[in-house]
Design a protein around this motif. Structure first.
Motif, short mmCIF file in Angstrom:
data_model
loop_
_atom_site.label_atom_id
_atom_site.label_comp_id
_atom_site.label_asym_id
_atom_site.label_seq_id
_atom_site.Cartn_x
_atom_site.Cartn_y
_atom_site.Cartn_z
N HIS A 209 39.92 51.29 39.46
CA HIS A 209 40.25 49.86 39.15
C HIS A 209 40.78 49.48 40.48
CE1 HIS A 209 42.50 47.34 37.47
NE2 HIS A 209 44.14 47.73 37.52
N PRO A 210 40.49 48.36 41.41
CA PRO A 210 40.97 47.68 42.40
C PRO A 210 42.12 47.38 41.90
CG PRO A 210 38.47 47.41 42.05
CD PRO A 210 39.01 47.63 41.30
N ALA A 211 42.94 47.68 42.72
CA ALA A 211 44.13 46.64 41.82
C ALA A 211 44.63 44.57 42.03
CB ALA A 211 45.82 47.56 42.28
N HIS A 212 45.00 43.86 41.38
CA HIS A 212 45.18 42.92 41.44
C HIS A 212 43.63 41.66 41.15
CE1 HIS A 212 49.62 44.51 42.15
NE2 HIS A 212 48.40 44.66 43.69
N GLY A 213 43.45 41.11 42.22
CA GLY A 213 42.45 40.41 41.74
C GLY A 213 42.93 39.01 41.08
N GLY A 214 41.79 37.34 41.22
CA GLY A 214 41.79 36.70 40.59
C GLY A 214 43.01 35.83 41.21
N ASP A 215 44.51 35.02 40.74
CA ASP A 215 45.19 34.92 41.53
C ASP A 215 45.88 35.77 42.05
OD1 ASP A 215 43.99 32.46 40.85
OD2 ASP A 215 45.03 32.15 39.03
N THR A 255 36.94 37.59 41.42
CA THR A 255 37.41 36.44 40.20
C THR A 255 38.70 36.81 39.54
OG1 THR A 255 35.48 36.10 39.27
CG2 THR A 255 35.96 35.15 41.14
N GLN A 256 38.24 38.01 38.81
CA GLN A 256 38.96 38.58 37.43
C GLN A 256 40.49 39.12 38.00
OE1 GLN A 256 35.77 40.19 37.93
NE2 GLN A 256 35.22 39.85 36.25
N GLU A 257 41.16 39.30 36.69
CA GLU A 257 42.36 40.13 37.58
C GLU A 257 43.07 40.93 36.06
OE1 GLU A 257 45.30 37.27 37.68
OE2 GLU A 257 47.05 38.81 37.77
N PRO A 258 42.12 41.55 36.18
CA PRO A 258 42.05 42.63 34.39
C PRO A 258 43.79 43.28 34.79
CG PRO A 258 40.93 44.18 35.79
CD PRO A 258 41.22 42.06 37.11
N SER A 259 44.81 43.24 34.15
CA SER A 259 45.85 44.34 33.39
C SER A 259 45.50 45.49 33.73
CB SER A 259 46.24 43.75 33.01
OG SER A 259 45.83 44.13 30.98
N ALA A 260 46.50 45.98 33.41
CA ALA A 260 46.05 47.58 33.75
C ALA A 260 45.94 48.41 31.68
CB ALA A 260 48.19 48.68 33.74
N GLU A 261 46.12 47.45 30.74
CA GLU A 261 45.94 47.88 29.73
C GLU A 261 43.92 47.50 29.81
OE1 GLU A 261 48.24 45.20 27.11
OE2 GLU A 261 47.67 46.96 25.63
N ASP A 262 43.70 46.40 30.50
CA ASP A 262 42.31 46.02 30.09
C ASP A 262 41.63 47.17 30.63
OD1 ASP A 262 42.85 43.70 29.32
OD2 ASP A 262 43.11 42.78 31.04
N ALA A 263 42.18 47.60 32.11
CA ALA A 263 41.17 48.87 32.99
C ALA A 263 41.56 50.30 31.47
CB ALA A 263 42.19 49.21 34.48
N ALA A 264 42.70 50.19 31.57
CA ALA A 264 42.62 51.66 30.42
C ALA A 264 41.42 50.89 29.21
CB ALA A 264 44.02 51.70 29.34
N ASP A 265 41.27 50.22 28.79
CA ASP A 265 40.78 50.03 27.64
C ASP A 265 39.37 50.26 27.47
OD1 ASP A 265 42.62 49.75 25.27
OD2 ASP A 265 42.14 47.45 25.72
N LEU A 266 38.88 49.08 29.27
CA LEU A 266 37.70 49.79 29.64
C LEU A 266 37.15 51.10 29.91
CD1 LEU A 266 34.90 48.37 30.98
CD2 LEU A 266 35.95 48.13 33.30
N ALA A 267 38.18 52.18 30.60
CA ALA A 267 38.06 53.50 30.56
C ALA A 267 37.48 54.03 29.59
CB ALA A 267 38.80 53.79 31.14
N ASP A 268 37.87 53.66 28.48
CA ASP A 268 37.70 54.66 27.21
C ASP A 268 35.97 53.77 27.37
OD1 ASP A 268 39.69 55.53 26.07
OD2 ASP A 268 40.42 53.77 25.48
N ALA A 272 34.78 57.27 30.83
CA ALA A 272 34.97 58.08 31.95
C ALA A 272 36.23 59.13 31.85
CB ALA A 272 36.52 56.84 33.00
N ASP A 273 35.54 59.90 33.03
CA ASP A 273 36.09 61.47 33.43
C ASP A 273 37.21 60.72 33.59
OD1 ASP A 273 34.09 62.66 31.93
OD2 ASP A 273 32.52 62.30 33.60
N VAL A 274 37.26 60.38 35.16
CA VAL A 274 38.80 60.43 35.46
C VAL A 274 38.74 58.61 36.22
CG1 VAL A 274 38.24 62.41 36.84
CG2 VAL A 274 37.10 60.30 37.60
N VAL A 275 40.31 58.50 36.42
CA VAL A 275 40.34 56.99 36.41
C VAL A 275 40.85 57.24 38.00
CG1 VAL A 275 41.76 55.27 36.04
CG2 VAL A 275 40.33 56.39 34.05
N LEU A 276 40.54 55.88 38.33
CA LEU A 276 41.75 56.12 40.52
C LEU A 276 41.62 54.51 40.18
CD1 LEU A 276 38.91 57.43 43.00
CD2 LEU A 276 40.42 58.67 41.86
N ALA A 277 43.06 54.41 40.45
CA ALA A 277 43.09 52.58 40.25
C ALA A 277 44.40 53.12 42.47
CB ALA A 277 44.63 52.14 39.64
#
Ligand SMILES: [Zn+2]
Length: 413
Positions: A209-215, A255-268, A272-277
Motif C-alpha cells: 500500500h503506497p500511501a496517499h496518491g491521487g489528489d 492517480t488513485q487515492e485508496p483509503s486505509a479501509e480500501d487497502a484492507a478490503d483489497l488485502a482480504d 494477502a499473507d502480509v501487508v506493507l504500507a
C-alpha cells in the motif's frame, strides 16, 4: 441526523469557514478528547485565558470560526486516527469524529444488517473479544456478523441469553472477565498459527500500500512528493518479489487515492499473507508547503517502523515482521534508527494479516531527501523490504543474518 451529518451537510469544512457547523465541529472534537484551543470545556467553564466573548487564549479565534488553532486540532485528530492530516473535515474525518464520541456502555450495540453501527465503543468491544479469543479478526470498529458471533459466544459462556445485543449486562460481564484474563494471548496464538500455515505454502501474496496518491501528495520536501516516492518504491519492490515467485498486489496506481479501509478490503479480497504500507515522513509544521526555503533546519531524519498494537493487545506476528523490515532497512540503507513501535492506526488495525507501516526517511531532512531522490538508494530500500518478506516466511532454522539474504535483482527498466 447525527451531529457529524449536520457538520457535513453542506460539504467539507475547512479553514475560513464559519457558522453553527463550526461550533458543532468544535463540540465533536472535544467529545473525541481533542484539545481544542479557545473552546469551552464540557460543563461550561472556559479554559484559562478564554475571554467572555469566546476568543481563544491568543484572542483571535471565535467559537464559530474555523481558524488556524481549530485546523491544528483537526490535524492532530486526523494524525492520531491515521487519516490524511490535511486539516479539512471531509467525509472520512467526519465519520471518524462521529465514531470517536462513543465509549463502551454509552449505548446498546447490536448487529443491524445494512446499517452497521460503528465507533470507538465497537472498537473497545472488539479489542476485548479479540483478547478473549472470541473474535478471529482485527478490529474494524463496525458491528458486523463476526462481532455478533463473538458476542453470542461470550454470552453463552456466561450463561446469559445469546442474543448478540450488548447492553449493560454484557458490558458488566466483559469488565469482570477483563480482570481475570490476560489480554492478547489467544489472538497471538492465532496469528502465529496463520503464519505457520503460510510458511508451509509457497506462492505468498503481499499487499503493498503506497500511501496517499491521487489528489493527496502526502508529505512534501526538497522537491519530492511522498506519494510519488512510495509508489516508485512499491513498483521496485514488486519487481523484486515477483522475480522470486511472490505475488505482489499494489493498492493503487499514480492517480488513485485508496483509503486505509480500501487497502484492507483489497488485502482480504486477494488473500494477502502480509501487508506493507509505505510512507515517508515530514516535519508536521511544513506539511502542505512545497517551498524548500520554508523548511527549518531540522535533525528529524531516519526510518521508523510500526505494527499494530493498542493499550490492551498487539499483533505479535506484525511486530516480528516490523522488526525484520526495520533491521533490513537499517542494514542496507544507513538511514538513522527511529526504532520500531506499535501504533493503533487504520491500515494496521483494519487488516487481518500481519501488517507493517514503514516511514522511510524524512522528506524535510536534506540528508534523507538527497538519498530518497537517488534511484540506487530506492533499490536498496526495495531490496531490504523484499528480504524482510522472504525472511518472514522462512522457518526459524532456515533464517539468515540481517543484510545478507541475496534478493533476485529486478529486471531493469
Ligand atoms: Zn504518509
Amino acid at each position: 441526523m447525527s451531529q457529524a451529518d449536520h457538520v457535513l451537510r453542506r460539504g467539507a469544512l475547512r479553514r475560513g469557514d464559519s457558522g453553527p457547523r463550526v461550533s458543532a465541529l468544535r463540540d465533536l472534537l472535544l467529545r473525541a478528547g481533542v484539545d481544542v484551543p479557545g473552546a469551552p470545556r464540557p460543563g461550561g467553564a472556559g479554559p484559562d485565558g478564554t475571554g467572555p466573548d469566546g476568543t481563544g487564549p491568543d484572542g483571535t479565534e471565535e467559537l464559530d470560526t474555523f481558524g488556524t488553532a481549530l485546523e491544528q486540532a483537526v490535524r492532530a485528530f486526523q494524525q492520531a486516527r491515521g487519516l490524511r492530516a490535511d486539516g479539512v473535515v471531509g467525509r472520512q474525518t467526519s465519520r471518524a469524529l462521529d465514531g470517536a464520541r462513543w465509549r463502551l456502555g454509552d449505548r446498546v450495540l447490536r448487529y443491524v444488517p445494512g446499517h452497521l453501527l460503528h465507533g470507538d465503543d465497537v472498537v473497545a468491544l472488539q479489542s476485548r473479544l479479540l483478547s478473549l479469543g472470541l473474535l478471529d479478526d482485527r478490529r474494524d470498529g463496525r458491528y458486523g456478523p463476526r462481532t455478533e458471533a463473538g458476542v453470542q459466544e461470550l454470552q453463552r459462556s456466561c450463561g446469559t441469553a445469546a442474543d448478540g445485543v450488548v447492553g449493560p449486562a454484557t458490558v458488566d460481564a466483559l469488565r469482570r472477565l477483563d480482570r481475570s484474563v490476560g489480554g492478547g494471548d489467544a489472538s497471538a496464538l492465532r496469528d502465529a498459527e496463520r503464519t505457520a500455515q503460510a510458511r508451509r505454502r509457497t506462492g505468498h501474496v503481499v499487499l503493498v500500500h503506497p500511501a496517499h496518491g491521487g489528489d493527496d501528495p502526502g508529505a512534501l520536501g526538497h522537491g519530492l512528493r511522498e506519494a510519488d516516492v512510495v509508489l516508485d518504491l512499491a513498483q521496485r519492490l514488486e519487481g523484486r518479489l515477483a522475480a522470486s515467485g511472490t505475488a505482489v498486489v499494489l493498492s493503487r496506481g499514480a492517480t488513485q487515492e485508496p483509503s486505509a479501509e480500501d487497502a484492507a478490503d483489497l488485502a482480504d479480497a486477494v488473500g494477502a499473507d502480509v501487508v506493507l504500507a509505505l510512507h515517508c515522513d515530514a516535519l508536521t509544521p511544513v506539511r502542505g508547503s512545497a517551498d524548500p526555503a520554508r523548511l527549518p533546519a531540522s535533525p528529524a531524519r531516519g526510518v521508523a517502523t510500526f505494527s499494530w498494537g493498542s493499550a490492551t493487545s498487539r499483533s505479535v506476528e506484525g511486530a516480528r515482521l516490523a522488526g525484520l523490515v526495520h533491521r533490513e532497512v537499517l542494514a542496507r540503507t544507513g538511514l538513522a534508527d527511529l526504532r520500531t513501535h506499535t501504533w493503533d492506526t487504520d491500515v494496521l488495525r483494519l487488516t487481518r494479516m500481519p501488517a507493517v507501516r514503514v516511514e522511510l526517511g524524512y522528506l524535510t531532512s536534506p540528508e534523507d531527501a538527497a538519498e530518497l531522490a537517488d534511484p540506487a538508494f530506492r533499490d536498496r530500500c526495495a531490496e531490504a523490504l523484499a528480504a524482510a518478506v522472504h525472511r518472514f516466511f522462512l522457518e526459524a532454522d532456515q533464517d539468515v543474518p540481517t543484510g545478507l539474504l541475496p534478493v533476485v535483482a529486478a529486471p531493469s527498466g
